[in-house]
Motif scaffolding. Structure first.
Motif, PDB file in Angstrom:
ATOM      1  N   LEU A   1       2.975   9.218  -9.077  1.00 41.90           N
ATOM      2  CA  LEU A   1       2.082   8.323  -9.855  1.00 41.90           C
ATOM      3  C   LEU A   1       2.799   7.217 -10.514  1.00 41.90           C
ATOM      4  CD1 LEU A   1      -0.801  10.695 -11.418  1.00 41.90           C
ATOM      5  CD2 LEU A   1      -1.015   8.943  -9.498  1.00 41.90           C
ATOM      6  N   GLU A   2       3.767   7.534 -11.221  1.00 44.12           N
ATOM      7  CA  GLU A   2       4.648   6.904 -12.058  1.00 44.12           C
ATOM      8  C   GLU A   2       5.594   5.660 -11.105  1.00 44.12           C
ATOM      9  OE1 GLU A   2       3.903   6.356 -15.047  1.00 44.12           O
ATOM     10  OE2 GLU A   2       2.475   8.194 -14.786  1.00 44.12           O
ATOM     11  N   ASP A   3       5.737   6.171  -9.701  1.00 43.03           N
ATOM     12  CA  ASP A   3       6.392   5.118  -9.099  1.00 43.03           C
ATOM     13  C   ASP A   3       5.328   4.063  -8.555  1.00 43.03           C
ATOM     14  OD1 ASP A   3       9.048   6.440  -8.503  1.00 43.03           O
ATOM     15  OD2 ASP A   3       7.828   7.965  -7.919  1.00 43.03           O
ATOM     16  N   ILE A   4       4.333   4.516  -8.480  1.00 40.87           N
ATOM     17  CA  ILE A   4       3.029   3.470  -8.060  1.00 40.87           C
ATOM     18  C   ILE A   4       2.812   2.555  -9.319  1.00 40.87           C
ATOM     19  CG2 ILE A   4       0.845   2.973  -7.355  1.00 40.87           C
ATOM     20  CD1 ILE A   4       0.921   5.494  -5.519  1.00 40.87           C
TER      21      ILE A   4
ATOM     22  N   GLY B   1      -7.729  13.210  -4.035  1.00 39.16           N
ATOM     23  CA  GLY B   1      -8.627  13.688  -4.871  1.00 39.16           C
ATOM     24  C   GLY B   1      -9.089  12.569  -5.972  1.00 39.16           C
ATOM     25  N   PRO B   2     -10.342  12.939  -6.409  1.00 41.96           N
ATOM     26  CA  PRO B   2     -10.860  11.890  -7.627  1.00 41.96           C
ATOM     27  C   PRO B   2      -9.735  11.808  -8.804  1.00 41.96           C
ATOM     28  CG  PRO B   2     -12.376  13.439  -6.856  1.00 41.96           C
ATOM     29  CD  PRO B   2     -11.130  13.747  -6.171  1.00 41.96           C
ATOM     30  N   GLU B   3      -9.009  12.829  -8.808  1.00 42.97           N
ATOM     31  CA  GLU B   3      -8.213  12.996 -10.365  1.00 42.97           C
ATOM     32  C   GLU B   3      -7.131  11.787  -9.892  1.00 42.97           C
ATOM     33  OE1 GLU B   3      -6.935  16.049  -7.234  1.00 42.97           O
ATOM     34  OE2 GLU B   3      -8.595  15.607  -8.141  1.00 42.97           O
ATOM     35  N   ASP B   4      -6.628  11.773  -8.541  1.00 42.16           N
ATOM     36  CA  ASP B   4      -5.620  10.691  -8.382  1.00 42.16           C
ATOM     37  C   ASP B   4      -6.282   9.375  -8.733  1.00 42.16           C
ATOM     38  OD1 ASP B   4      -3.594  12.241  -7.360  1.00 42.16           O
ATOM     39  OD2 ASP B   4      -4.352  12.227  -5.218  1.00 42.16           O
ATOM     40  N   VAL B   5      -7.369   8.860  -8.184  1.00 48.16           N
ATOM     41  CA  VAL B   5      -7.914   7.729  -8.680  1.00 48.16           C
ATOM     42  C   VAL B   5      -7.985   7.604 -10.088  1.00 48.16           C
ATOM     43  CG1 VAL B   5     -10.111   6.142  -8.195  1.00 48.16           C
ATOM     44  CG2 VAL B   5      -9.201   7.682  -6.339  1.00 48.16           C
TER      45      VAL B   5
ATOM     46  N   ALA C   1      -6.000   4.502 -12.130  1.00 52.00           N
ATOM     47  CA  ALA C   1      -6.884   3.659 -12.877  1.00 52.00           C
ATOM     48  C   ALA C   1      -6.623   3.436 -14.391  1.00 52.00           C
ATOM     49  CB  ALA C   1      -8.320   4.055 -12.481  1.00 52.00           C
ATOM     50  N   GLU C   2      -6.514   4.698 -14.881  1.00 54.54           N
ATOM     51  CA  GLU C   2      -6.071   4.792 -16.285  1.00 54.54           C
ATOM     52  C   GLU C   2      -4.692   4.126 -16.576  1.00 54.54           C
ATOM     53  OE1 GLU C   2      -8.084   8.967 -17.745  1.00 54.54           O
ATOM     54  OE2 GLU C   2      -6.052   9.061 -16.979  1.00 54.54           O
ATOM     55  N   ARG C   3      -3.747   3.770 -15.345  1.00 56.18           N
ATOM     56  CA  ARG C   3      -2.546   3.398 -15.528  1.00 56.18           C
ATOM     57  C   ARG C   3      -2.461   1.843 -15.169  1.00 56.18           C
ATOM     58  NH1 ARG C   3      -1.745   8.711 -14.793  1.00 56.18           N
ATOM     59  NH2 ARG C   3      -0.088   9.799 -15.982  1.00 56.18           N
ATOM     60  N   GLY C   4      -3.770   1.266 -14.857  1.00 51.22           N
ATOM     61  CA  GLY C   4      -3.837  -0.015 -14.536  1.00 51.22           C
ATOM     62  C   GLY C   4      -3.965  -0.583 -13.155  1.00 51.22           C
TER      63      GLY C   4
ATOM     64  N   ALA D   1       0.747  -1.277   0.257  1.00 48.46           N
ATOM     65  CA  ALA D   1      -0.035   0.102   0.054  1.00 48.46           C
ATOM     66  C   ALA D   1       0.979   1.191   0.093  1.00 48.46           C
ATOM     67  CB  ALA D   1      -0.978   0.065   1.207  1.00 48.46           C
ATOM     68  N   PRO D   2       1.305   1.911  -1.225  1.00 47.73           N
ATOM     69  CA  PRO D   2       2.079   2.899  -1.289  1.00 47.73           C
ATOM     70  C   PRO D   2       0.976   4.455  -1.080  1.00 47.73           C
ATOM     71  CG  PRO D   2       1.572   2.137  -3.362  1.00 47.73           C
ATOM     72  CD  PRO D   2       1.299   0.973  -2.406  1.00 47.73           C
ATOM     73  N   TYR D   3       1.498   4.989  -0.070  1.00 48.39           N
ATOM     74  CA  TYR D   3       0.794   6.360   0.362  1.00 48.39           C
ATOM     75  C   TYR D   3       1.226   7.225  -0.701  1.00 48.39           C
ATOM     76  CZ  TYR D   3      -1.269   3.834   4.417  1.00 48.39           C
ATOM     77  OH  TYR D   3      -1.596   3.089   5.132  1.00 48.39           O
ATOM     78  N   LEU D   4       0.273   7.849  -1.552  1.00 53.87           N
ATOM     79  CA  LEU D   4       0.793   8.686  -2.697  1.00 53.87           C
ATOM     80  C   LEU D   4       0.642   9.977  -2.175  1.00 53.87           C
ATOM     81  CD1 LEU D   4       1.266   9.381  -5.561  1.00 53.87           C
ATOM     82  CD2 LEU D   4      -1.408   9.586  -5.840  1.00 53.87           C
ATOM     83  N   GLY D   5      -0.232  10.465  -1.342  1.00 52.38           N
ATOM     84  CA  GLY D   5       0.049  11.652  -0.752  1.00 52.38           C
ATOM     85  C   GLY D   5       1.101  11.799   0.195  1.00 52.38           C
TER      86      GLY D   5
END
Length: 102
Positions: free
Chosen positions: A20-23, A44-48, A52-55, A6-10
């Protein structure tokens, strides 16, 4: 076997240690170990959407982020229509059923 990481993006962004690219890279190597990425600390929704667009398919979000994801004009319109229809339940109980089985 580790089921999820579980990487914590924030927090990664706050500390300057990732984005994002690290995840996405984690997602690329995790299946080989039988592990899935569960993206967390999405602010934010934009993160989700971006993940999601990246799999990425598993997320954990706070209630405010979830509410923001569900908010929108179409959702509000559908909710208003539902509430209006709900208020009519029982109003016409005296009418004969179309099927005539009542």
């Amino acid at each position: 076997r580790i089921r999820y990481i579980a990487p914590y993006l924030g927090r990664m962004r706050d500390s300057g240690t990732g984005d994002l690219e690290d995840i996405v890279r984690m997602q690329a190597v995790a299946p080989a170990a039988g592990t899935e990425v569960l993206a967390a600390s999405l602010r934010g929704p934009e993160d989700v959407v971006a993940l999601a667009e990246r799999g990425i398919t598993a997320f954990t979000v706070s209630p405010p982020v979830l509410q923001a994801m569900l908010a929108g004009e179409a959702t509000e319109d559908a909710n208003s229509t539902f509430e209006a229809a709900e208020s009519l339940v029982g109003v016409h109980d005296d009418l004969v059923s179309i099927r005539g089985t009542d």
